[in-house]
Design an enzyme around this catalytic site. Sequence first.
Site, PDB file in Angstrom:
ATOM      1  N   ARG A  79      25.394 -27.520  -7.267  1.00  0.00           N
ATOM      2  CA  ARG A  79      24.566 -26.927  -8.319  1.00  0.00           C
ATOM      3  C   ARG A  79      23.575 -27.967  -8.856  1.00  0.00           C
ATOM      4  O   ARG A  79      23.636 -29.140  -8.500  1.00  0.00           O
ATOM      5  CB  ARG A  79      25.480 -26.381  -9.421  1.00  0.00           C
ATOM      6  CG  ARG A  79      26.273 -25.151  -8.930  1.00  0.00           C
ATOM      7  CD  ARG A  79      27.365 -24.770  -9.894  1.00  0.00           C
ATOM      8  NE  ARG A  79      26.853 -24.563 -11.239  1.00  0.00           N
ATOM      9  CZ  ARG A  79      27.601 -24.576 -12.337  1.00  0.00           C
ATOM     10  NH1 ARG A  79      28.919 -24.798 -12.241  1.00  0.00           N
ATOM     11  NH2 ARG A  79      27.069 -24.393 -13.513  1.00  0.00           N
TER      12      ARG A  79
ATOM     13  N   THR B 228     -10.998   3.091  -5.130  1.00  0.00           N
ATOM     14  CA  THR B 228     -11.365   1.685  -4.922  1.00  0.00           C
ATOM     15  C   THR B 228     -12.788   1.372  -5.388  1.00  0.00           C
ATOM     16  O   THR B 228     -13.062   0.264  -5.864  1.00  0.00           O
ATOM     17  CB  THR B 228     -11.186   1.284  -3.442  1.00  0.00           C
ATOM     18  OG1 THR B 228     -11.737   2.300  -2.601  1.00  0.00           O
ATOM     19  CG2 THR B 228      -9.714   1.122  -3.091  1.00  0.00           C
TER      20      THR B 228
ATOM     21  N   ARG C 284       3.837   4.861  -2.879  1.00  0.00           N
ATOM     22  CA  ARG C 284       4.678   4.896  -1.683  1.00  0.00           C
ATOM     23  C   ARG C 284       5.772   3.820  -1.682  1.00  0.00           C
ATOM     24  O   ARG C 284       6.661   3.832  -0.854  1.00  0.00           O
ATOM     25  CB  ARG C 284       3.790   4.777  -0.427  1.00  0.00           C
ATOM     26  CG  ARG C 284       2.949   6.015  -0.194  1.00  0.00           C
ATOM     27  CD  ARG C 284       1.828   5.784   0.817  1.00  0.00           C
ATOM     28  NE  ARG C 284       0.662   5.127   0.214  1.00  0.00           N
ATOM     29  CZ  ARG C 284      -0.442   4.816   0.889  1.00  0.00           C
ATOM     30  NH1 ARG C 284      -0.517   5.069   2.177  1.00  0.00           N
ATOM     31  NH2 ARG C 284      -1.467   4.229   0.282  1.00  0.00           N
TER      32      ARG C 284
ATOM     33  N   TYR D 123      36.413 -29.194  -8.428  1.00  0.00           N
ATOM     34  CA  TYR D 123      35.247 -28.965  -9.269  1.00  0.00           C
ATOM     35  C   TYR D 123      34.894 -30.270  -9.967  1.00  0.00           C
ATOM     36  O   TYR D 123      35.707 -30.836 -10.704  1.00  0.00           O
ATOM     37  CB  TYR D 123      35.520 -27.881 -10.328  1.00  0.00           C
ATOM     38  CG  TYR D 123      34.397 -27.817 -11.336  1.00  0.00           C
ATOM     39  CD1 TYR D 123      33.090 -27.525 -10.914  1.00  0.00           C
ATOM     40  CD2 TYR D 123      34.595 -28.108 -12.682  1.00  0.00           C
ATOM     41  CE1 TYR D 123      32.032 -27.517 -11.802  1.00  0.00           C
ATOM     42  CE2 TYR D 123      33.533 -28.101 -13.586  1.00  0.00           C
ATOM     43  CZ  TYR D 123      32.259 -27.807 -13.138  1.00  0.00           C
ATOM     44  OH  TYR D 123      31.204 -27.813 -14.012  1.00  0.00           O
TER      45      TYR D 123
ATOM     46  N   GLY E 275      -3.994  -0.220  -8.233  1.00  0.00           N
ATOM     47  CA  GLY E 275      -3.370   0.959  -7.622  1.00  0.00           C
ATOM     48  C   GLY E 275      -1.938   1.133  -8.107  1.00  0.00           C
ATOM     49  O   GLY E 275      -1.299   0.201  -8.598  1.00  0.00           O
TER      50      GLY E 275
ATOM     51  N   ALA F  84      -6.148  -4.610  -7.695  1.00  0.00           N
ATOM     52  CA  ALA F  84      -4.697  -4.595  -7.888  1.00  0.00           C
ATOM     53  C   ALA F  84      -4.289  -3.532  -8.902  1.00  0.00           C
ATOM     54  O   ALA F  84      -3.241  -3.614  -9.519  1.00  0.00           O
ATOM     55  CB  ALA F  84      -4.226  -5.972  -8.356  1.00  0.00           C
TER      56      ALA F  84
HETATM   57  C1  UD1 Z   1      -7.791   1.445   1.706  1.00  0.00           C
HETATM   58  C2  UD1 Z   1      -9.151   1.824   2.305  1.00  0.00           C
HETATM   59  C3  UD1 Z   1      -8.979   2.084   3.788  1.00  0.00           C
HETATM   60  C4  UD1 Z   1      -8.392   0.857   4.458  1.00  0.00           C
HETATM   61  C5  UD1 Z   1      -7.109   0.406   3.767  1.00  0.00           C
HETATM   62  C6  UD1 Z   1      -6.685  -0.950   4.314  1.00  0.00           C
HETATM   63  C7  UD1 Z   1     -10.437   2.987   0.579  1.00  0.00           C
HETATM   64  C8  UD1 Z   1     -10.907   4.300   0.071  1.00  0.00           C
HETATM   65  N1  UD1 Z   1      -9.660   3.004   1.660  1.00  0.00           N
HETATM   66  O1  UD1 Z   1      -6.932   2.589   1.850  1.00  0.00           O
HETATM   67  O2  UD1 Z   1     -10.235   2.395   4.389  1.00  0.00           O
HETATM   68  O3  UD1 Z   1      -8.157   1.133   5.835  1.00  0.00           O
HETATM   69  O4  UD1 Z   1      -7.284   0.280   2.359  1.00  0.00           O
HETATM   70  O5  UD1 Z   1      -5.454  -1.377   3.795  1.00  0.00           O
HETATM   71  O6  UD1 Z   1     -10.820   1.962   0.038  1.00  0.00           O
HETATM   72  N2  UD1 Z   1      -6.847   0.232  -6.057  1.00  0.00           N
HETATM   73  C9  UD1 Z   1      -7.302   0.036  -7.326  1.00  0.00           C
HETATM   74  N3  UD1 Z   1      -7.707   1.102  -8.062  1.00  0.00           N
HETATM   75  C10 UD1 Z   1      -7.685   2.376  -7.571  1.00  0.00           C
HETATM   76  C11 UD1 Z   1      -7.216   2.559  -6.258  1.00  0.00           C
HETATM   77  C12 UD1 Z   1      -6.804   1.477  -5.512  1.00  0.00           C
HETATM   78  O7  UD1 Z   1      -7.352  -1.103  -7.822  1.00  0.00           O
HETATM   79  O8  UD1 Z   1      -8.090   3.293  -8.312  1.00  0.00           O
HETATM   80  C13 UD1 Z   1      -6.409  -0.943  -5.272  1.00  0.00           C
HETATM   81  C14 UD1 Z   1      -4.947  -0.907  -4.887  1.00  0.00           C
HETATM   82  O9  UD1 Z   1      -4.159  -1.611  -5.836  1.00  0.00           O
HETATM   83  C15 UD1 Z   1      -4.938  -1.613  -3.551  1.00  0.00           C
HETATM   84  C16 UD1 Z   1      -6.321  -1.350  -2.992  1.00  0.00           C
HETATM   85  O10 UD1 Z   1      -7.133  -0.966  -4.080  1.00  0.00           O
HETATM   86  O11 UD1 Z   1      -4.774  -3.011  -3.705  1.00  0.00           O
HETATM   87  C17 UD1 Z   1      -6.320  -0.285  -1.911  1.00  0.00           C
HETATM   88  O12 UD1 Z   1      -5.848   0.943  -2.442  1.00  0.00           O
HETATM   89  P1  UD1 Z   1      -4.897   1.899  -1.617  1.00  0.00           P
HETATM   90  O13 UD1 Z   1      -4.663   3.117  -2.430  1.00  0.00           O
HETATM   91  O14 UD1 Z   1      -3.737   1.163  -1.112  1.00  0.00           O
HETATM   92  O15 UD1 Z   1      -5.884   2.292  -0.401  1.00  0.00           O
HETATM   93  P2  UD1 Z   1      -5.500   2.714   1.076  1.00  0.00           P
HETATM   94  O16 UD1 Z   1      -5.149   4.165   1.088  1.00  0.00           O
HETATM   95  O17 UD1 Z   1      -4.523   1.779   1.633  1.00  0.00           O
HETATM   96 CA    CA Z   2      -3.308   0.058   0.825  1.00  0.00          CA
END
Ligand code: UD1
Ligand code: CA
Length: 461
Positions: free
Chosen positions: A332, A80, A15, A365, A11, A9
């Site tokens: 309420r 990831t 987007r 009321y 990321g 979690a």
């Molecule tokens: C990722 C997968 C992809 C898959 C897709 C499915 C990788 C490289 N790719 O891509 O193959 O099809 O999910 O939904 O794994 N996160 C971190 N730290 C980071 C980066 C990401 O905790 O440094 C977490 C994000 O919060 C998220 C998850 O990992 O919950 C996935 O990251 P995201 O950047 O959304 O990967 P996708 O491009 O969707």
């Molecule tokens: Ca994703």
Amino acid sequence: MTHSIVILAAGEGKRMRSARPKVLADLAGRPLLAHVIDTARTLGPEHIVIVVHGQGGQLIRADFPDSDLAWAEQAERLGTADAVHAALAELPKEGSVLVLYGDVPLLQADTLAPLLDSADRGELAVLTARLDDPFGYGRIVRDEAGAVQKIVEQRDANEAERRIDEVNTGVMAAPVDRLAQWIPRIENDNAQGEYYLTDILALAVADGVKVRTVEAGDAASTAGVNNRAQLADAERELRRRRAASLMEAGVTLVDPGRIDVRGHLECGHDVHIEPNCIFEGRVVLGSGVRVDAGVVIRESWVGDGAHLRAYSVIEHARIGAEAVVGPYARLRPGTELGEASHVGNFVELKNSRLGHGSKANHLAYLGDAEIGDHVNVGAGVITCNYDGANKHKTVIGDDAFIGSDCPLVAPVTIGEGATIGAGSTVTADVPPGKLVLARSRQTTIEGWERPRKTHSDPDKQ
Ligand code: UD1
Ligand code: CA
């Protein structure tokens, strides 16, 4: 076998174009991450570790103070694989680990259990899906014999690989010791310069570890949420699921595409729900309840046979059997309606009890009021419960009749069976059974003439 679950979690969720962390985005009234944690708990793991990053991570942790959750901090968002690396320190050294993504909220436990079983047997398991539109997902690359080779990300894929419709859902399970060996070997020489968790697949193949793919039967449940459009898609999918289970349980939904259940809705038999209603928190509807269009109801209990008419807004209320509410009523917190009572249009109640068979049908009321049985509250009756500093109580006995347009200045008590004439401002207690008038007497002025114009109006020349 010890089971651990890691939820990624950390990321940024670029987007989504939000100032808040993506995993806190609202899905059916709760953060995305709450849905993933629920699913994780259903699997009964010994450990749940959530990987977060920086200030956003602090916000996330504050939302989930539960003691069964452990947290790992990813120092930099390097991908990831790096995120899982951060979690390794919090994991036991043995057993199996399942990796879930905080932005993949619709998965259900029965889809995931086989992956952990597979990891318990020493395999690497990957949850896959076949999608009509695989754009954006990592693709599962197989050799001619159909054996899994690797996962290639959208941005690293060649044209042939982009045509593959079998995708990585992001969910994987592996023995912890294997994972701990693979993660440090992953490199970041790819289009995004990130450490991809998906690269463990090729490492497993190289190490001769069996890679098992589990295809999700229900592809919609594997969807990731990366932008607002996908968030709305996930919301629609949850709405579809909840509508389906309500109908399965015998509830009539005039349009299953237009009901929002953001919490837990429990229904008796033969409940009928018109379109565009919103149910929040825990709501109980008794048998034969009818809910008309546009009703918003939160944390409330509704007795058998009650009728909630259109566009009423109800929160923290108890509504007795056979009561009729609305259209356009506002109940309420602390409202309690007796059996067969009626609350009509533009009537607001707060912290008040309306007894059995009592009626407040128009424009009133009623706040901090204790109203007995079979009372008639006329149009325009207002409890003046607030003196600018404190709230005061109004008590109305059984069978009282309050005429239209009466302010009742609290604290005040109106006795059983009393009648208040229309337009009375009631400032003192009223004895039972009496008629009370508190207004100036109507007078007719004899010989009065309406003023006449003395000059002609220059504007009208
Ligand atoms: C990722 C997968 C992809 C898959 C897709 C499915 C990788 C490289 N790719 O891509 O193959 O099809 O999910 O939904 O794994 N996160 C971190 N730290 C980071 C980066 C990401 O905790 O440094 C977490 C994000 O919060 C998220 C998850 O990992 O919950 C996935 O990251 P995201 O950047 O959304 O990967 P996708 O491009 O969707
Ligand atoms: Ca994703």
